[in-house]
Design a protein around this motif. Sequence first.
Motif, PDB file in Angstrom:
ATOM      1  N   LYS A 162      34.536  34.422  37.723  1.00 18.81           N
ATOM      2  CA  LYS A 162      35.508  34.322  36.628  1.00 18.81           C
ATOM      3  C   LYS A 162      35.767  35.690  36.007  1.00 18.81           C
ATOM      4  O   LYS A 162      36.912  36.077  35.759  1.00 18.81           O
TER       5      LYS A 162
ATOM      6  N   VAL B   9      40.993  31.105  34.428  1.00 21.18           N
ATOM      7  CA  VAL B   9      41.549  32.436  34.157  1.00 21.18           C
ATOM      8  C   VAL B   9      43.073  32.401  34.230  1.00 21.18           C
ATOM      9  O   VAL B   9      43.762  32.965  33.368  1.00 21.18           O
TER      10      VAL B   9
ATOM     11  N   ALA C 188      36.834  28.420  38.386  1.00 24.37           N
ATOM     12  CA  ALA C 188      36.775  29.649  37.590  1.00 24.37           C
ATOM     13  C   ALA C 188      38.131  30.346  37.570  1.00 24.37           C
ATOM     14  O   ALA C 188      38.619  30.758  36.512  1.00 24.37           O
ATOM     15  N   ARG C 189      38.749  30.461  38.724  1.00 22.99           N
ATOM     16  CA  ARG C 189      40.056  31.121  38.800  1.00 22.99           C
ATOM     17  C   ARG C 189      41.127  30.313  38.066  1.00 22.99           C
ATOM     18  O   ARG C 189      42.023  30.884  37.430  1.00 22.99           O
TER      19      ARG C 189
END
Length: 327
Positions: free
Chosen positions: A17, A303, A299-300
């Motif tokens: 992340k 973001v 995680a991506r």
Amino acid sequence: MSSNHSKRLWMYAQMVKSRYFEDLIKPAYFEGKTPVFNMAKGPLPGEMHLSDGQEPCAVGVCAHLRPDDTITATHRPHHIAIAKGVDLNAMAAEIFGKKDGLAGGRGGHMHLFDPAVNFSCSGIIAQGMGPAVGAAMAAKMRGSDAIAVAFLGEGAANQGAFHESLNLASVWKAPVVFIIEDNSYGISVPKSACTAVANNTVRAAGYAMPGHHVSGNDPDAVYAIAGIAIERARSGSGPSLIEIETSRLEGHFMGDPEGYRPKDEVKRLKERDPIPAYRARLVAEGFEEAELDRAESEARGKVDQAFAFARSNDYPEPKEAFDHVFA
């Protein structure tokens, strides 16, 4: 799934992340700054310090922490803020100078502040050390077993605030852990050219506290040593100093030509990038590729959501620049 398995999966996800967060910062930072680099231009004016390569320092420590534990961090704070659980949308908005940022767009990336998880950072070298000792003592006086952690760079170990803070923490047996992220450079000056000792943990003995050195930029090794120091602080036994050998894969700031680096140094460091190295270790020790892929994807996604929020958020009204200012 064991608690150790879950913890290591969390550590990997936070590292991913943080890296992806900074991967999106890079093109955003250079918007409006080409063909001639002008630091004042674009949606992210000013300096930008990236923490690529230093992710193990943050996750290995923060995996032990609670929301009521305090962290003070440095001018290179993204990996630590993310691992501590700082609101990602508000953090991205702050970096873009938007009204729903952590400080209403006033602080920028070196002055992130999230009281919900007791996180702050500063662009002043070693500035967070005294406040960390204060936060630790406040918890102790309240009868809480909460602790404080002060992150600093190896160059900050040469500041007066470093020695003053270690001394006072030891005198008061403050529940604080000092974490030195040794990335080998204070801006452009190598550690060997400005620090009298090869390993700053030897300085701990002068303040009657344990000193630990962690080599290899290894998240598991950081986790093991941080656990010892954090348990010592929680139990009322006082402070500890940890120096972590890590690597700065980018320049001191974005746009840094890095002429001070030996030839091929960055290439060699990137070959030892801690994120793919940790993934390979996890797979070798029985983690499923699919669960790591899911952790990366989640995680991506968070973001991407944070950057979309920041981009769409409004700028504060100009008159708001006068709010929260002492007259």
